[in-house]
Write a protein that holds these residues in place. Sequence first.
Motif, PDB file in Angstrom:
ATOM      1  N   ILE A 178      18.248   9.412   2.951  1.00 34.36           N
ATOM      2  CA  ILE A 178      16.853   9.552   3.371  1.00 34.36           C
ATOM      3  C   ILE A 178      16.457   8.380   4.277  1.00 34.36           C
ATOM      4  O   ILE A 178      15.978   8.589   5.393  1.00 34.36           O
ATOM      5  N   ASN A 179      16.624   7.152   3.802  1.00 34.19           N
ATOM      6  CA  ASN A 179      16.444   5.930   4.603  1.00 34.19           C
ATOM      7  C   ASN A 179      15.138   5.966   5.409  1.00 34.19           C
ATOM      8  O   ASN A 179      15.120   5.828   6.626  1.00 34.19           O
ATOM      9  N   THR A 180      14.025   6.178   4.709  1.00 36.75           N
ATOM     10  CA  THR A 180      12.746   6.425   5.374  1.00 36.75           C
ATOM     11  C   THR A 180      11.633   5.596   4.743  1.00 36.75           C
ATOM     12  O   THR A 180      11.512   5.525   3.519  1.00 36.75           O
ATOM     13  N   ASP A 181      10.824   4.981   5.588  1.00 41.89           N
ATOM     14  CA  ASP A 181       9.641   4.275   5.126  1.00 41.89           C
ATOM     15  C   ASP A 181       8.408   5.126   5.416  1.00 41.89           C
ATOM     16  O   ASP A 181       8.328   5.777   6.461  1.00 41.89           O
ATOM     17  N   ILE A 182       7.467   5.132   4.479  1.00 46.04           N
ATOM     18  CA  ILE A 182       6.232   5.900   4.635  1.00 46.04           C
ATOM     19  C   ILE A 182       5.157   4.988   5.207  1.00 46.04           C
ATOM     20  O   ILE A 182       4.905   3.897   4.672  1.00 46.04           O
ATOM     21  N   LYS A 183       4.540   5.413   6.298  1.00 48.43           N
ATOM     22  CA  LYS A 183       3.459   4.651   6.925  1.00 48.43           C
ATOM     23  C   LYS A 183       2.200   5.508   6.935  1.00 48.43           C
ATOM     24  O   LYS A 183       2.244   6.681   7.321  1.00 48.43           O
ATOM     25  N   VAL A 184       1.097   4.914   6.518  1.00 50.62           N
ATOM     26  CA  VAL A 184      -0.190   5.610   6.460  1.00 50.62           C
ATOM     27  C   VAL A 184      -1.211   4.793   7.232  1.00 50.62           C
ATOM     28  O   VAL A 184      -1.339   3.587   7.001  1.00 50.62           O
ATOM     29  N   THR A 185      -1.938   5.436   8.150  1.00 49.93           N
ATOM     30  CA  THR A 185      -2.865   4.690   8.992  1.00 49.93           C
ATOM     31  C   THR A 185      -4.042   5.560   9.406  1.00 49.93           C
ATOM     32  O   THR A 185      -3.932   6.789   9.456  1.00 49.93           O
ATOM     33  N   SER A 186      -5.153   4.909   9.706  1.00 48.31           N
ATOM     34  CA  SER A 186      -6.348   5.616  10.165  1.00 48.31           C
ATOM     35  C   SER A 186      -6.233   5.949  11.648  1.00 48.31           C
ATOM     36  O   SER A 186      -5.668   5.177  12.430  1.00 48.31           O
ATOM     37  N   ILE A 187      -6.803   7.074  12.047  1.00 47.38           N
ATOM     38  CA  ILE A 187      -6.796   7.463  13.458  1.00 47.38           C
ATOM     39  C   ILE A 187      -7.623   6.479  14.287  1.00 47.38           C
ATOM     40  O   ILE A 187      -7.423   6.350  15.496  1.00 47.38           O
ATOM     41  N   LYS A 188      -8.552   5.755  13.641  1.00 52.55           N
ATOM     42  CA  LYS A 188      -9.398   4.809  14.374  1.00 52.55           C
ATOM     43  C   LYS A 188      -8.562   3.693  14.988  1.00 52.55           C
ATOM     44  O   LYS A 188      -8.892   3.178  16.049  1.00 52.55           O
ATOM     45  N   GLN A 189      -7.504   3.307  14.324  1.00 49.84           N
ATOM     46  CA  GLN A 189      -6.586   2.295  14.852  1.00 49.84           C
ATOM     47  C   GLN A 189      -5.211   2.544  14.247  1.00 49.84           C
ATOM     48  O   GLN A 189      -4.829   1.914  13.269  1.00 49.84           O
ATOM     49  N   PRO A 190      -4.464   3.499  14.817  1.00 49.53           N
ATOM     50  CA  PRO A 190      -3.192   3.910  14.207  1.00 49.53           C
ATOM     51  C   PRO A 190      -2.098   2.860  14.375  1.00 49.53           C
ATOM     52  O   PRO A 190      -1.328   2.868  15.331  1.00 49.53           O
ATOM     53  N   GLN A 191      -2.057   1.936  13.421  1.00 43.39           N
ATOM     54  CA  GLN A 191      -1.047   0.881  13.464  1.00 43.39           C
ATOM     55  C   GLN A 191      -0.769   0.397  12.050  1.00 43.39           C
ATOM     56  O   GLN A 191      -1.510   0.662  11.112  1.00 43.39           O
ATOM     57  N   SER A 192       0.344  -0.315  11.905  1.00 43.41           N
ATOM     58  CA  SER A 192       0.690  -0.948  10.640  1.00 43.41           C
ATOM     59  C   SER A 192       1.579  -2.140  10.971  1.00 43.41           C
ATOM     60  O   SER A 192       1.808  -2.456  12.144  1.00 43.41           O
ATOM     61  N   SER A 193       2.075  -2.801   9.960  1.00 39.50           N
ATOM     62  CA  SER A 193       2.968  -3.930  10.189  1.00 39.50           C
ATOM     63  C   SER A 193       4.244  -3.735   9.391  1.00 39.50           C
ATOM     64  O   SER A 193       4.300  -2.933   8.460  1.00 39.50           O
ATOM     65  N   CYS A 194       5.276  -4.454   9.788  1.00 39.31           N
ATOM     66  CA  CYS A 194       6.521  -4.449   9.027  1.00 39.31           C
ATOM     67  C   CYS A 194       7.209  -5.790   9.243  1.00 39.31           C
ATOM     68  O   CYS A 194       6.912  -6.502  10.213  1.00 39.31           O
ATOM     69  N   PRO A 195       8.123  -6.165   8.359  1.00 36.82           N
ATOM     70  CA  PRO A 195       8.759  -7.478   8.481  1.00 36.82           C
ATOM     71  C   PRO A 195       9.550  -7.622   9.773  1.00 36.82           C
ATOM     72  O   PRO A 195      10.167  -6.675  10.256  1.00 36.82           O
ATOM     73  N   PHE A 196       9.503  -8.812  10.353  1.00 32.44           N
ATOM     74  CA  PHE A 196      10.323  -9.137  11.521  1.00 32.44           C
ATOM     75  C   PHE A 196      11.706  -9.557  11.035  1.00 32.44           C
ATOM     76  O   PHE A 196      11.830 -10.428  10.183  1.00 32.44           O
ATOM     77  N   LYS A 197      12.714  -8.911  11.554  1.00 33.78           N
ATOM     78  CA  LYS A 197      14.086  -9.296  11.211  1.00 33.78           C
ATOM     79  C   LYS A 197      14.817  -9.866  12.418  1.00 33.78           C
ATOM     80  O   LYS A 197      15.472 -10.893  12.334  1.00 33.78           O
ATOM     81  N   SER A 198      14.680  -9.178  13.554  1.00 35.18           N
ATOM     82  CA  SER A 198      15.425  -9.579  14.736  1.00 35.18           C
ATOM     83  C   SER A 198      14.776  -8.968  15.972  1.00 35.18           C
ATOM     84  O   SER A 198      14.262  -7.847  15.906  1.00 35.18           O
ATOM     85  N   PRO A 199      14.801  -9.682  17.125  1.00 38.44           N
ATOM     86  CA  PRO A 199      14.291  -9.071  18.360  1.00 38.44           C
ATOM     87  C   PRO A 199      15.063  -7.819  18.754  1.00 38.44           C
ATOM     88  O   PRO A 199      14.566  -6.991  19.516  1.00 38.44           O
ATOM     89  N   ARG A 200      16.258  -7.675  18.211  1.00 37.42           N
ATOM     90  CA  ARG A 200      17.072  -6.489  18.466  1.00 37.42           C
ATOM     91  C   ARG A 200      16.353  -5.206  18.053  1.00 37.42           C
ATOM     92  O   ARG A 200      16.593  -4.141  18.615  1.00 37.42           O
TER      93      ARG A 200
END
Length: 220
Positions: free
Chosen positions: A72-94
């Motif tokens: 599956i290897n899937t993350d669930i992201k939930v966001t408002s249409i007013k500002q559809p964004q979220s954050s996730c950990p920085f691992k590498s510029p790659r």
Amino acid sequence: MKELLTIPRLLVKAVEFCAIQSQYANPLLYGITDGKAVGTFVEHAFQTFISDAYEIQIGSSAKGIDLPSDDINTDIKVTSIKQPQSSCPFKSPREKVYGLGYNLLLFVYDKKDDPQTQTTKLNFISCAFIDKKRTGDFQTTKGIRQILDNNGNVDDLVGFFYDKNFPGDEIIFQGLAEEIMENRPKQGYLTISNALQWRLQYKRIVDTPKDSVKGIVKII
């Protein structure tokens, strides 16, 4: 015994979940303006919804994503249409070039509070599954692909990284540029902003027409 969850089954349950939740007058979310709290509620509700129907294979929690099993290897992201964004950990510029390394299941809602009943309805106006190969940054991958199309070399790519204020140093840029020359990246469809964490923005996903991009399944 419940059947094992697969990605096609996950997408079917996402459709069902959005339809049910969009009609449900929820008293628990009334008056809540914290998008993170709403997102956490929806994530947990959806995980319960799918686990009631299917066996979920538990993967490594070290991955830090909601559905970490290899299949599956899937993350669930939930966001408002007013500002559809979220954050996730920085691992590498790659990650800006080759993606986050996991798929995304994105729920975008429009929250409406009803003062008379003191309940909330979450109208899910967009839901999309984004294959991990499409989770790179749109402008970054577009620029890199144009450089490659114009017979660019390692020096051109390193210069591009400096121009775009890529996180990293000369050694990282050199290694990444050499990898790109050997492995052309797919066109990404997220907007990934530099910060202590990646800031993922999804408006392009919301606006992408259904069936127009291989690797992006517009469920709603």
